[in-house]
Design a protein around this motif. Structure first.
Motif, PDB file in Angstrom:
ATOM      1  N   ALA A   4       0.681  -0.810  -0.359  1.00 16.08           N
ATOM      2  CA  ALA A   4      -0.103  -0.324  -0.153  1.00 16.08           C
ATOM      3  C   ALA A   4       1.135   0.915   0.091  1.00 16.08           C
ATOM      4  O   ALA A   4       2.189   0.957   0.817  1.00 16.08           O
ATOM      5  CB  ALA A   4      -0.800   0.007   1.367  1.00 16.08           C
ATOM      6  N   HIS A   5       0.017   2.579  -0.752  1.00 11.75           N
ATOM      7  CA  HIS A   5       1.461   3.711  -0.653  1.00 11.75           C
ATOM      8  C   HIS A   5       1.533   4.833   0.663  1.00 11.75           C
ATOM      9  O   HIS A   5      -0.416   4.565   1.019  1.00 11.75           O
ATOM     10  CB  HIS A   5       1.641   4.547  -2.209  1.00 11.75           C
ATOM     11  CG  HIS A   5       0.350   5.327  -2.131  1.00 11.75           C
ATOM     12  ND1 HIS A   5       0.042   6.381  -1.900  1.00 11.75           N
ATOM     13  CD2 HIS A   5      -1.330   4.640  -3.003  1.00 11.75           C
ATOM     14  CE1 HIS A   5      -1.257   6.294  -2.199  1.00 11.75           C
ATOM     15  NE2 HIS A   5      -1.737   5.431  -2.435  1.00 11.75           N
ATOM     16  N   TRP A   6       1.997   4.658   1.196  1.00  9.99           N
ATOM     17  CA  TRP A   6       1.797   5.381   2.329  1.00  9.99           C
ATOM     18  C   TRP A   6       1.502   7.586   2.038  1.00  9.99           C
ATOM     19  O   TRP A   6       1.302   8.154   2.662  1.00  9.99           O
ATOM     20  CB  TRP A   6       2.978   4.866   3.684  1.00  9.99           C
ATOM     21  CG  TRP A   6       4.837   5.721   2.976  1.00  9.99           C
ATOM     22  CD1 TRP A   6       5.348   4.991   2.557  1.00  9.99           C
ATOM     23  CD2 TRP A   6       4.901   6.717   3.065  1.00  9.99           C
ATOM     24  NE1 TRP A   6       6.608   5.653   2.188  1.00  9.99           N
ATOM     25  CE2 TRP A   6       6.340   6.879   2.914  1.00  9.99           C
ATOM     26  CE3 TRP A   6       4.887   8.221   2.641  1.00  9.99           C
ATOM     27  CZ2 TRP A   6       7.231   7.675   2.609  1.00  9.99           C
ATOM     28  CZ3 TRP A   6       5.611   9.431   2.653  1.00  9.99           C
ATOM     29  CH2 TRP A   6       6.748   9.258   2.153  1.00  9.99           C
ATOM     30  N   VAL A  53      -9.165   8.625   2.863  1.00  8.25           N
ATOM     31  CA  VAL A  53      -9.371   7.582   1.880  1.00  8.25           C
ATOM     32  C   VAL A  53      -7.820   6.786   1.242  1.00  8.25           C
ATOM     33  O   VAL A  53      -7.133   6.167   1.240  1.00  8.25           O
ATOM     34  CB  VAL A  53     -10.281   7.272   0.798  1.00  8.25           C
ATOM     35  CG1 VAL A  53     -10.896   6.296   0.082  1.00  8.25           C
ATOM     36  CG2 VAL A  53     -11.868   7.106   1.879  1.00  8.25           C
ATOM     37  N   ASP A  54      -6.868   7.637   0.094  1.00  6.98           N
ATOM     38  CA  ASP A  54      -5.822   7.683  -0.666  1.00  6.98           C
ATOM     39  C   ASP A  54      -5.111   8.407  -0.319  1.00  6.98           C
ATOM     40  O   ASP A  54      -4.432   9.376  -0.026  1.00  6.98           O
ATOM     41  CB  ASP A  54      -6.257   8.366  -1.329  1.00  6.98           C
ATOM     42  CG  ASP A  54      -5.312   8.066  -2.689  1.00  6.98           C
ATOM     43  OD1 ASP A  54      -4.411   7.204  -2.592  1.00  6.98           O
ATOM     44  OD2 ASP A  54      -5.538   8.840  -3.797  1.00  6.98           O
ATOM     45  N   ASN A  55      -3.968   7.381   1.008  1.00  2.50           N
ATOM     46  CA  ASN A  55      -4.167   6.186   1.318  1.00  2.50           C
ATOM     47  C   ASN A  55      -4.142   5.575   2.542  1.00  2.50           C
ATOM     48  O   ASN A  55      -3.103   4.924   2.495  1.00  2.50           O
ATOM     49  CB  ASN A  55      -3.428   5.874  -0.165  1.00  2.50           C
ATOM     50  CG  ASN A  55      -3.578   3.366  -0.509  1.00  2.50           C
ATOM     51  OD1 ASN A  55      -4.546   3.150   0.223  1.00  2.50           O
ATOM     52  ND2 ASN A  55      -2.076   2.796   0.343  1.00  2.50           N
ATOM     53  N   ALA A  56      -4.008   6.059   3.418  1.00  2.00           N
ATOM     54  CA  ALA A  56      -3.799   5.937   4.798  1.00  2.00           C
ATOM     55  C   ALA A  56      -5.091   4.929   5.232  1.00  2.00           C
ATOM     56  O   ALA A  56      -4.334   4.035   5.546  1.00  2.00           O
ATOM     57  CB  ALA A  56      -4.858   7.332   5.871  1.00  2.00           C
ATOM     58  N   GLY A  66       6.086   7.493  -2.734  1.00  2.00           N
ATOM     59  CA  GLY A  66       5.973   8.359  -4.490  1.00  2.00           C
ATOM     60  C   GLY A  66       5.031   7.309  -5.242  1.00  2.00           C
ATOM     61  O   GLY A  66       5.474   7.594  -6.603  1.00  2.00           O
ATOM     62  N   GLU A  67       3.982   7.235  -4.330  1.00  2.00           N
ATOM     63  CA  GLU A  67       2.887   6.587  -5.086  1.00  2.00           C
ATOM     64  C   GLU A  67       2.253   7.219  -6.195  1.00  2.00           C
ATOM     65  O   GLU A  67       2.154   7.308  -7.857  1.00  2.00           O
ATOM     66  CB  GLU A  67       1.608   5.819  -4.896  1.00  2.00           C
ATOM     67  CG  GLU A  67       0.257   4.985  -6.092  1.00  2.00           C
ATOM     68  CD  GLU A  67      -0.950   6.061  -6.343  1.00  2.00           C
ATOM     69  OE1 GLU A  67      -1.289   4.786  -6.911  1.00  2.00           O
ATOM     70  OE2 GLU A  67      -0.880   6.735  -5.553  1.00  2.00           O
ATOM     71  N   GLU A  68       2.200   8.682  -5.810  1.00  2.00           N
ATOM     72  CA  GLU A  68       1.177   9.805  -6.477  1.00  2.00           C
ATOM     73  C   GLU A  68       2.167  10.343  -7.379  1.00  2.00           C
ATOM     74  O   GLU A  68       1.441  10.532  -8.111  1.00  2.00           O
ATOM     75  CB  GLU A  68       0.501  10.522  -5.384  1.00  2.00           C
ATOM     76  CG  GLU A  68      -0.191  10.272  -4.057  1.00  2.00           C
ATOM     77  CD  GLU A  68      -1.341   9.780  -4.165  1.00  2.00           C
ATOM     78  OE1 GLU A  68      -1.801   9.981  -5.543  1.00  2.00           O
ATOM     79  OE2 GLU A  68      -2.934   9.547  -3.197  1.00  2.00           O
ATOM     80  N   GLN A  69       3.391  10.471  -7.439  1.00  2.00           N
ATOM     81  CA  GLN A  69       3.967  10.984  -8.461  1.00  2.00           C
ATOM     82  C   GLN A  69       4.787   9.764  -9.302  1.00  2.00           C
ATOM     83  O   GLN A  69       5.248  10.319 -10.253  1.00  2.00           O
ATOM     84  CB  GLN A  69       5.741  11.169  -7.395  1.00  2.00           C
ATOM     85  CG  GLN A  69       5.699  12.234  -6.565  1.00  2.00           C
ATOM     86  CD  GLN A  69       5.131  13.788  -6.784  1.00  2.00           C
ATOM     87  OE1 GLN A  69       5.446  13.972  -7.557  1.00  2.00           O
ATOM     88  NE2 GLN A  69       4.620  14.168  -5.334  1.00  2.00           N
ATOM     89  N   MET A 121      -3.408  -2.302  -2.138  1.00  2.00           N
ATOM     90  CA  MET A 121      -4.399  -1.767  -1.341  1.00  2.00           C
ATOM     91  C   MET A 121      -4.129   0.013  -1.591  1.00  2.00           C
ATOM     92  O   MET A 121      -3.160   0.208  -1.286  1.00  2.00           O
ATOM     93  CB  MET A 121      -4.282  -1.759   0.226  1.00  2.00           C
ATOM     94  CG  MET A 121      -4.997  -3.669   0.725  1.00  2.00           C
ATOM     95  SD  MET A 121      -5.134  -3.886   2.217  1.00  2.00           S
ATOM     96  CE  MET A 121      -2.443  -3.898   2.318  1.00  2.00           C
ATOM     97  N   ASP A 122      -4.765   0.138  -2.721  1.00  2.00           N
ATOM     98  CA  ASP A 122      -5.069   1.499  -2.289  1.00  2.00           C
ATOM     99  C   ASP A 122      -6.522   2.445  -2.628  1.00  2.00           C
ATOM    100  O   ASP A 122      -7.332   1.881  -3.482  1.00  2.00           O
ATOM    101  CB  ASP A 122      -4.487   1.896  -4.645  1.00  2.00           C
ATOM    102  CG  ASP A 122      -4.310   3.037  -4.225  1.00  2.00           C
ATOM    103  OD1 ASP A 122      -4.417   4.161  -3.154  1.00  2.00           O
ATOM    104  OD2 ASP A 122      -3.975   3.367  -5.829  1.00  2.00           O
ATOM    105  N   ALA A 123      -6.713   2.787  -2.005  1.00  2.00           N
ATOM    106  CA  ALA A 123      -7.520   3.536  -1.636  1.00  2.00           C
ATOM    107  C   ALA A 123      -9.169   2.855  -1.556  1.00  2.00           C
ATOM    108  O   ALA A 123     -10.059   2.657  -2.219  1.00  2.00           O
ATOM    109  CB  ALA A 123      -8.244   4.839  -3.245  1.00  2.00           C
TER     110      ALA A 123
HETATM  111 ZN   LIG Z   1      -3.511   6.083  -3.855  1.00  2.00          ZN
END
Ligand SMILES: [Zn+2]
Length: 538
Positions: free
Chosen positions: A313-315, A334-337, A367-370, A395-397
């Motif tokens: 999961a991305h932090w 949600v994205d992505n706590a 760095g998922e969002e990047q 697991m994402d969002a």
């Molecule tokens: Zn995400």
């Protein structure tokens, strides 16, 4: 702290065909745990969890401490961290891209007609009179007998290609995957393939429908600072997009004048066509280097330690940015706590459940969002042997608004992970459905995709269609509300009064159940024939 996890005894029918019943203690993923970590991670204290900020330090240390408290071991030798060296490149392309040919030359204007970037961390780079060659969709796909690059030495040349793949809107569901986008349709693939072929540059022709977004998205998405990982993979000098109108102009000035390049590109046996044109463009870059962190924790197996199941999961999220309605902290609840809390809740469930035969690895990537950077770095620098990594569950969002009847599988039809998901869903009285928007290529837009690329079968799923009490329409309205009013905005916040977590718990329970089954058997789930990731596994 005391543990309030309740054990539930459930009779599971394992291997129903031979009527052998087995009694298994099935631990429940704890809903209180999920809420507790979501609330912390999404609190203002975590400053929106942006890489390279104080928010990163707080986040990765929190995750390390929580994994440690649960009794998980460091997942990277004796460290809970994997350093992810990143480069920030802020490029300023020349005002014009010059297209020159025997019939004369013309300029394309920056932003109006073209964008150009590079992932090469150098201050000055470009194309100088690089020969332009039309390469159809820019695809090399052995499983479809397809090679758009065949028969040309690409050194010093620049390929011009279409977005998406030949199946899109072809009316032929057997051509690639018909309307469903394959990995070959994504721009990321096209730049990677051109670099592998040894080309100097790649120009993608924009077209709103097959791209699934307008030129405005290119204009805003391909300017300003870009983060990338330090990589040993081949890189192009220039990655570019041009508008559809500019492409028409280019084709009219080329050897393809009067021909319909979209039709030609769909023909089986297509071969690249030299355009008798050259391209020149220049980019000046500002370079900054920094190191971010993936957090990695391990529960070793008892029998086959070297075989692993990876939960990811991305932090990261967007930190502190543009103020909207008086709020500038992008909490990313949600994205992505949600997914990050899911890692901790599933890890806790495994610890309560007792040892498994295979090892379990929990990776919170950066760095998922990047651009899926932390997982891309892991895929290039894996800690656990990819061929012995049984599966990835990403697991994402997680935002199931209540217990959901459906389990929507993104990337349905890729691998036997579908079967594991289906079995687990049926045990929860749920049904599985494929992602209804498969043409948008969501399978390629979160971290599991980087695990798939190195051959690891991945599961990316969640309830998102029909609730046990809420109708399909009500669920759709809630989803639309999230996308329109919260997604990637400061309002994606955790509110303990109204956040309903029973649906998230049910999804996480399913991910736990799938991982538990995989962790105690000897099977390696396979990619299905025709999957673009099968070759990497074999
Ligand atoms: Zn995400």
């Amino acid at each position: 702290m005391k543990n309030y996890v309740k054990l539930l005894i459930i009779i599971l029918c394992i291997g129903c065909t031979d009527n052998k019943k087995e009694t298994t203690r099935l631990v429940q993923v704890d809903q209180t745990t999920i809420g507790k970590h979501m609330q912390r991670l999404a609190s203002d204290d975590f400053l929106g969890r942006k890489p390279f900020t104080a928010g990163e330090v707080i986040t990765v240390n929190y995750l390390k401490d929580e994994f440690k408290k649960l009794g998980l071991l460091p997942g990277n030798g004796n460290s809970y961290f994997q350093d992810v060296p990143m480069v920030e490149i802020t490029g300023a392309p020349s005002e014009h891209m010059l297209i020159s040919g025997t019939q004369g030359s013309f300029n394309l204007d920056y932003l109006k007609d073209f964008v150009a970037t590079t992932n090469k961390p150098v201050t000055d780079i470009g194309l100088e009179n690089s020969e332009l060659v039309f390469a159809g969709y820019g695809i090399v796909a052995p499983e479809y007998g397809w090679n758009d690059y065949e028969g040309i030495d690409w050194k010093g040349k620049t390929a011009v290609v279409l977005i998406n793949d030949p199946g899109f809107k072809s009316g032929d569901s057997t051509l690639f995957k018909g309307n469903e986008m394959t990995y070959y349709g994504r721009w990321t693939y096209k730049y990677e393939e051109a670099a592998r072929q040894g080309a100097e540059g790649l120009i993608i022709i924009h077209d709103t429908e097959p791209a699934s977004y307008g030129w405005n998205v290119i204009e805003s998405g391909w300017t300003g600072a870009r983060l990338t990982i330090e990589s040993d993979l081949p890189l192009l000098h220039v990655e570019s997009w041009i508008s559809g109108a500019s492409a028409q102009k280019m084709m009219e000035a080329s050897t393809m004048k009067g021909q319909d390049f979209k039709v030609i590109s769909r023909e089986k046996g297509f071969k690249p066509i030299a355009l008798d044109l050259k391209v020149s463009v220049d980019i000046k870059n500002e370079i900054k280097k920094d190191v971010s962190k993936n957090v990695v924790a391990l529960i070793p197996g008892t029998e086959r330690k070297d075989e692993t199941i990876i939960y990811s999961a991305h932090w990261d999220h967007f930190g502190i940015a543009k103020t909207i309605n008086g709020d500038s902290i992008y909490n990313g609840s949600v994205d992505n706590a949600s997914g990050t809390a899911g890692l901790l809740a599933i890890a806790e469930a495994f610890k309560n459940n007792g040892p498994t035969k295979r090892s379990l690895v929990f990776i919170a990537v950066t760095g998922e969002e990047q651009g899926l950077l932390g997982s891309a770095y892991y895929a290039e620098n894996p800690i656990y042997t990819p061929s012995k990594t049984i599966a990835n569950i990403n697991m994402d969002a997680l935002d199931s608004p209540e217990k959901m009847k459906d389990l929507t599988i993104t990337g349905y039809g890729q691998s036997e992970m579908d079967m594991y998901a289906k079995e687990a869903a049926l045990a929860q009285d749920r049904y599985i459905i494929p992602d209804p928007e498969a043409e948008k290529g969501y399978f390629f837009r979160s971290d599991h995709f980087n695990f798939a690329k190195i051959g690891i079968p991945a599961l990316y799923a969640g309830g998102s269609y029909e609730g046990f009490t809420k109708s399909i329409e009500e669920i759709q309205a809630l989803k639309d509300d999230y996308i329109n009013n919260k997604y990637h905005q400061p309002s994606d916040e955790y509110n303990p009064e109204i956040t309903e977590l029973s649906g998230v718990q049910l999804d996480l329970q399913l991910f736990f159940n799938v991982g538990l089954k995989l962790s105690n058997e000897a099977n390696f789930p396979k990619w299905y024939d025709g999957s673009e990731f099968k070759a990497a596994r074999e």
